[in-house]
Write a protein that holds these residues in place. Structure first.
Motif, PDB file in Angstrom:
ATOM      1  N   VAL A 127      -1.783 -19.427   2.928  1.00 51.66           N
ATOM      2  CA  VAL A 127      -1.754 -18.026   3.344  1.00 51.66           C
ATOM      3  C   VAL A 127      -3.145 -17.624   3.840  1.00 51.66           C
ATOM      4  CG1 VAL A 127      -2.203 -17.094   1.020  1.00 51.66           C
ATOM      5  CG2 VAL A 127      -0.998 -15.700   2.717  1.00 51.66           C
ATOM      6  N   LEU A 128      -3.164 -16.817   4.885  1.00 53.92           N
ATOM      7  CA  LEU A 128      -4.403 -16.357   5.508  1.00 53.92           C
ATOM      8  C   LEU A 128      -4.886 -15.083   4.812  1.00 53.92           C
ATOM      9  CD1 LEU A 128      -6.432 -16.688   7.885  1.00 53.92           C
ATOM     10  CD2 LEU A 128      -4.863 -15.262   9.239  1.00 53.92           C
ATOM     11  N   LEU A 129      -6.143 -15.083   4.378  1.00 57.74           N
ATOM     12  CA  LEU A 129      -6.735 -13.923   3.715  1.00 57.74           C
ATOM     13  C   LEU A 129      -8.085 -13.596   4.337  1.00 57.74           C
ATOM     14  CD1 LEU A 129      -6.125 -14.900  -0.031  1.00 57.74           C
ATOM     15  CD2 LEU A 129      -4.720 -13.392   1.394  1.00 57.74           C
ATOM     16  N   GLY A 130      -8.469 -12.339   4.210  1.00 52.65           N
ATOM     17  CA  GLY A 130      -9.793 -11.899   4.643  1.00 52.65           C
ATOM     18  C   GLY A 130     -10.506 -11.230   3.485  1.00 52.65           C
ATOM     19  N   ARG A 131     -11.807 -11.461   3.372  1.00 47.69           N
ATOM     20  CA  ARG A 131     -12.604 -10.757   2.360  1.00 47.69           C
ATOM     21  C   ARG A 131     -13.188  -9.533   3.025  1.00 47.69           C
ATOM     22  NH1 ARG A 131     -17.502 -10.808  -0.520  1.00 47.69           N
ATOM     23  NH2 ARG A 131     -18.444 -12.422   0.776  1.00 47.69           N
ATOM     24  N   ARG A 132     -12.767  -8.361   2.580  1.00 43.87           N
ATOM     25  CA  ARG A 132     -13.028  -7.081   3.235  1.00 43.87           C
ATOM     26  C   ARG A 132     -14.493  -6.659   3.112  1.00 43.87           C
ATOM     27  NH1 ARG A 132      -8.242  -3.617   3.651  1.00 43.87           N
ATOM     28  NH2 ARG A 132      -9.712  -1.919   3.428  1.00 43.87           N
ATOM     29  N   THR A 133     -14.999  -6.043   4.183  1.00 40.93           N
ATOM     30  CA  THR A 133     -16.371  -5.528   4.141  1.00 40.93           C
ATOM     31  C   THR A 133     -16.481  -4.255   3.317  1.00 40.93           C
ATOM     32  OG1 THR A 133     -16.040  -4.337   6.216  1.00 40.93           O
ATOM     33  CG2 THR A 133     -17.049  -6.516   6.367  1.00 40.93           C
ATOM     34  N   ASP A 134     -15.395  -3.478   3.213  1.00 42.46           N
ATOM     35  CA  ASP A 134     -15.491  -2.191   2.513  1.00 42.46           C
ATOM     36  C   ASP A 134     -15.541  -2.322   0.993  1.00 42.46           C
ATOM     37  OD1 ASP A 134     -12.818  -2.917   2.194  1.00 42.46           O
ATOM     38  OD2 ASP A 134     -12.019  -0.991   2.873  1.00 42.46           O
ATOM     39  N   ASN A 135     -14.925  -3.379   0.442  1.00 39.51           N
ATOM     40  CA  ASN A 135     -14.951  -3.515  -1.014  1.00 39.51           C
ATOM     41  C   ASN A 135     -15.295  -4.920  -1.502  1.00 39.51           C
ATOM     42  OD1 ASN A 135     -12.571  -4.992  -0.681  1.00 39.51           O
ATOM     43  ND2 ASN A 135     -11.238  -3.345  -1.372  1.00 39.51           N
ATOM     44  N   GLY A 136     -15.484  -5.863  -0.567  1.00 45.35           N
ATOM     45  CA  GLY A 136     -15.880  -7.219  -0.927  1.00 45.35           C
ATOM     46  C   GLY A 136     -14.773  -8.080  -1.514  1.00 45.35           C
ATOM     47  N   ARG A 137     -13.530  -7.576  -1.551  1.00 43.89           N
ATOM     48  CA  ARG A 137     -12.419  -8.311  -2.163  1.00 43.89           C
ATOM     49  C   ARG A 137     -11.585  -9.037  -1.111  1.00 43.89           C
ATOM     50  NH1 ARG A 137      -9.270  -5.550  -6.926  1.00 43.89           N
ATOM     51  NH2 ARG A 137      -8.661  -7.725  -7.019  1.00 43.89           N
ATOM     52  N   TRP A 138     -10.988 -10.147  -1.544  1.00 45.00           N
ATOM     53  CA  TRP A 138     -10.034 -10.862  -0.703  1.00 45.00           C
ATOM     54  C   TRP A 138      -8.746 -10.052  -0.630  1.00 45.00           C
ATOM     55  CZ3 TRP A 138     -11.168 -14.862   2.323  1.00 45.00           C
ATOM     56  CH2 TRP A 138     -12.310 -15.598   2.046  1.00 45.00           C
ATOM     57  N   SER A 139      -8.110 -10.074   0.543  1.00 44.62           N
ATOM     58  CA  SER A 139      -6.899  -9.289   0.751  1.00 44.62           C
ATOM     59  C   SER A 139      -6.066  -9.902   1.872  1.00 44.62           C
ATOM     60  CB  SER A 139      -7.275  -7.849   1.119  1.00 44.62           C
ATOM     61  OG  SER A 139      -6.126  -7.054   1.261  1.00 44.62           O
ATOM     62  N   PRO A 192     -14.042   7.116   0.427  1.00 42.34           N
ATOM     63  CA  PRO A 192     -15.338   7.632  -0.014  1.00 42.34           C
ATOM     64  C   PRO A 192     -15.827   8.867   0.753  1.00 42.34           C
ATOM     65  CG  PRO A 192     -15.412   5.249   0.056  1.00 42.34           C
ATOM     66  CD  PRO A 192     -14.085   5.664   0.662  1.00 42.34           C
ATOM     67  N   ASN A 193     -15.413   9.018   2.016  1.00 39.07           N
ATOM     68  CA  ASN A 193     -15.844  10.186   2.797  1.00 39.07           C
ATOM     69  C   ASN A 193     -14.988  11.423   2.516  1.00 39.07           C
ATOM     70  OD1 ASN A 193     -13.446   9.680   4.138  1.00 39.07           O
ATOM     71  ND2 ASN A 193     -14.367   9.433   6.152  1.00 39.07           N
ATOM     72  N   GLY A 194     -13.962  11.287   1.643  1.00 38.65           N
ATOM     73  CA  GLY A 194     -13.105  12.418   1.291  1.00 38.65           C
ATOM     74  C   GLY A 194     -11.797  12.489   2.057  1.00 38.65           C
ATOM     75  N   ASP A 195     -11.616  11.676   3.094  1.00 39.45           N
ATOM     76  CA  ASP A 195     -10.358  11.644   3.837  1.00 39.45           C
ATOM     77  C   ASP A 195      -9.250  11.134   2.917  1.00 39.45           C
ATOM     78  OD1 ASP A 195     -11.733  12.424   6.087  1.00 39.45           O
ATOM     79  OD2 ASP A 195     -11.550  10.502   7.126  1.00 39.45           O
ATOM     80  N   THR A 196      -8.066  11.753   3.013  1.00 39.12           N
ATOM     81  CA  THR A 196      -6.920  11.337   2.213  1.00 39.12           C
ATOM     82  C   THR A 196      -5.786  10.915   3.134  1.00 39.12           C
ATOM     83  OG1 THR A 196      -7.541  12.931   0.511  1.00 39.12           O
ATOM     84  CG2 THR A 196      -5.330  12.033   0.381  1.00 39.12           C
TER      85      THR A 196
END
Length: 159
Positions: free
Chosen positions: A35-47, A92-96
């Protein structure tokens, strides 16, 4: 995830209030069953790979585009795995935002997995019995994509 221009335009009028948006997740497998995964820049986790469709863009088109933009891998969507309204997210910027996610099982058909934009720190193929630490969101979608079951959706509540 980079914010699409059309969302920035909406935010100019809507402010930080809740936006109801479509989302697409692509669970991409190669011929070895990885399975192809990317480690995200926003939280550092694989997804797993995913994003927001452009206005008028079909979910399958979005999956193909997002996978290529983020990983340089070409894929073909094979089937719908899941349709689910997610819990609201406050950034983090408050957008929902709240997303209606369509998850597609996809098959890799070309390209070499690599970081292809600024949304990922790393991109890699993983055997399903050797996955990195993943959020339940990613794990549940991978498990459903591996199964031969029907499309998963939340049952309607009986009145």
């Amino acid at each position: 995830m980079a914010t699409p221009d059309f969302i920035r335009t909406l935010r100019a009028d809507a402010g930080r209030q809740l936006l109801w948006l479509p989302g697409v997740t692509a669970i991409v497998f190669d011929d070895e069953g990885r399975v192809l995964l990317g480690r995200r820049t926003d939280n550092g986790r694989w997804s797993v790979i995913g994003g927001i469709p452009d206005p008028g863009e079909q979910p399958a088109e979005c999956a193909v585009r997002e996978v290529y933009e983020e990983t340089a891998v070409h894929c073909v969507p094979e089937r719908v795995v899941l349709v689910q309204a997610l819990e609201p997210v406050t950034y983090p910027n408050g957008d929902t935002c709240q997303y209606m996610d369509t998850t597609l099982r996809c098959r890799a058909v070309g390209g070499e997995a690599r970081v292809n934009d600024d949304e990922s720190l790393e991109v890699a193929w993983f055997y399903v019995d050797a996955l990195p630490d993943l959020h339940e969101y990613s794990m549940s979608r991978i498990k459903l994509a591996l199964a031969d079951g029907p499309t998963w959706f939340e049952p309607a509540h009986q009145r």
